[in-house]
Design an enzyme around this catalytic site. Structure first.
Site, PDB file in Angstrom:
ATOM      1  CG  ASP A  50     -20.831 -68.740 -54.134  1.00 51.77           C
ATOM      2  OD1 ASP A  50     -20.423 -69.714 -53.463  1.00 51.77           O
ATOM      3  OD2 ASP A  50     -20.735 -67.562 -53.747  1.00 51.77           O
ATOM      4  CB  SER A  51     -18.247 -74.040 -54.851  1.00 52.59           C
ATOM      5  OG  SER A  51     -19.429 -74.815 -54.869  1.00 52.59           O
ATOM      6  CG  ASP A  89     -24.073 -70.327 -52.098  1.00 55.45           C
ATOM      7  OD1 ASP A  89     -24.516 -70.205 -50.940  1.00 55.45           O
ATOM      8  OD2 ASP A  89     -23.011 -70.908 -52.368  1.00 55.45           O
ATOM      9  CE  LYS A 118     -23.837 -71.942 -48.651  1.00 52.28           C
ATOM     10  NZ  LYS A 118     -22.796 -70.903 -48.890  1.00 52.28           N
ATOM     11  CD  GLU A 120     -19.682 -66.861 -48.746  1.00 52.84           C
ATOM     12  OE1 GLU A 120     -18.760 -66.032 -48.547  1.00 52.84           O
ATOM     13  OE2 GLU A 120     -19.609 -67.764 -49.601  1.00 52.84           O
ATOM     14  CD  GLU A 183     -15.923 -72.952 -46.502  1.00 50.48           C
ATOM     15  OE1 GLU A 183     -17.023 -72.480 -46.849  1.00 50.48           O
ATOM     16  OE2 GLU A 183     -14.997 -73.212 -47.302  1.00 50.48           O
TER      17      GLU A 183
HETATM   18  O1  KIV Z   1     -20.475 -72.563 -52.615  1.00 49.31           O
HETATM   19  C1  KIV Z   1     -20.415 -73.617 -51.961  1.00 49.31           C
HETATM   20  O2  KIV Z   1     -20.318 -74.717 -52.508  1.00 49.31           O
HETATM   21  C2  KIV Z   1     -20.450 -73.517 -50.510  1.00 49.31           C
HETATM   22  C3  KIV Z   1     -20.143 -74.741 -49.716  1.00 49.31           C
HETATM   23  C4  KIV Z   1     -18.742 -75.142 -49.873  1.00 49.31           C
HETATM   24  C5  KIV Z   1     -20.542 -74.607 -48.302  1.00 49.31           C
HETATM   25  O3  KIV Z   1     -20.704 -72.476 -50.002  1.00 49.31           O
END
Ligand code: KIV
Length: 266
Positions: A50-51, A89, A118, A120, A183
């Site tokens: 989600d970056s 994510d 993934k 958090e 992280e």
């Molecule tokens: O969203 C993302 O790219 C991430 C990574 C930086 C681990 O969570």
């Protein structure tokens, strides 16, 4: 061509890499072309992170990213990748409310082509991880500096509470996570967390002793200048290369030297 080049890396193979002492290379990607390049470079895992809220959409944080947008990007990556494990994510707001909501959201990402999701959070997300795992959805956890907690943390800050982080790492492993991103923690703490669990730890700003590393596509390739965290190594300067190429294109169009005869139909 080895067998693993013909099919995606599986979650059990990802886990086994740690036992075999093989470090895992993970990179984010958000579209079809990037996935083809990442696959050709033999990365173990593509994270549809989600970056993308920052490096693709131009937001200041990942919070505005929606589940529908993650589904859209996961589909594009899945069409380009044949051999990497694809992890997508769960974006902010798509899983925190309840374990049932987490499962419903994760199902959408698996239907879009991800092999795992993934999310958090450590102790406080253990129930969501367990619910997804019970529903046969492999989960990569993410602890330490969790960007979706940016407002609670008061910024993107290195996390140093060793006891809390140890509890988080053990809780996500117990809940069934097959791997955990660590992280923004001091290198010694990254090493300590890696020793404490049996699942692969994937570090980003967590030192060299994690079982693998992950970097954001735009950071690794020098495409994004918005933030330059200390932990990023830029392996190329593609942003500068692209700018130079575009400047040359503009010059040639304006001078009338492009298109030349070889670019024109007879
Ligand atoms: O969203 C993302 O790219 C991430 C990574 C930086 C681990 O969570």
């Amino acid at each position: 061509m080895s067998d693993s080049a013909l099919r995606p890396m599986t979650v059990p193979e990802f886990r086994q890499a740690r036992a075999a002492g093989r470090k895992l290379a993970v990179v984010t990607a958000y579209d079809f072309t990037a996935a083809i390049i990442a696959d050709a470079a033999a990365v173990d895992c593509i994270l549809v992170g989600d970056s993308l809220g920052m490096v693709v959409q131009g937001h200041a944080t990942s919070l505005p990213v929606t589940l529908a947008e993650m589904v859209y990007h996961t589909r594009m990556v899945a069409r380009g990748s044949k051999r990497a494990l694809i992890v997508a994510d769960l974006p902010f707001g798509s899983y925190q409310e309840s374990p049932a909501r987490a499962v419903r959201s994760a199902v959408k990402l698996l239907k879009a082509g991800a092999g795992a999701v993934k999310l958090e959070g450590g102790v406080r997300m253990a129930e969501a991880i367990a619910a997804c795992t019970r529903a046969d959805i492999p989960v990569m956890a993410h602890i330490g500096l969790t960007p979706q907690s940016v407002y609670r943390m008061g910024g993107f800050k290195v996390q140093r509470d060793a006891d809390a982080l140890l509890e988080d790492a053990l809780a996500v492993e117990r809940a069934g996570a097959f791997s955990v991103v660590v992280e923004g923690v001091p290198a010694e703490l990254g090493a300590k967390l890696t020793k404490a669990v049996t699942i692969p730890t994937i570090g980003i700003g967590a030192g060299p002793d994690c079982d693998g590393q992950v970097l954001v596509w735009h950071d690794l390739l020098g495409l994004y200048d918005g933030l330059r965290p200390k932990f990023v190594k830029r392996y190329a300067e593609l942003g500068a290369l692209a700018k130079a190429a575009l400047e040359e294109y503009c010059r040639e169009v304006r001078a009338g030297s492009f298109p030349a005869a070889e670019h024109s139909f007879k």
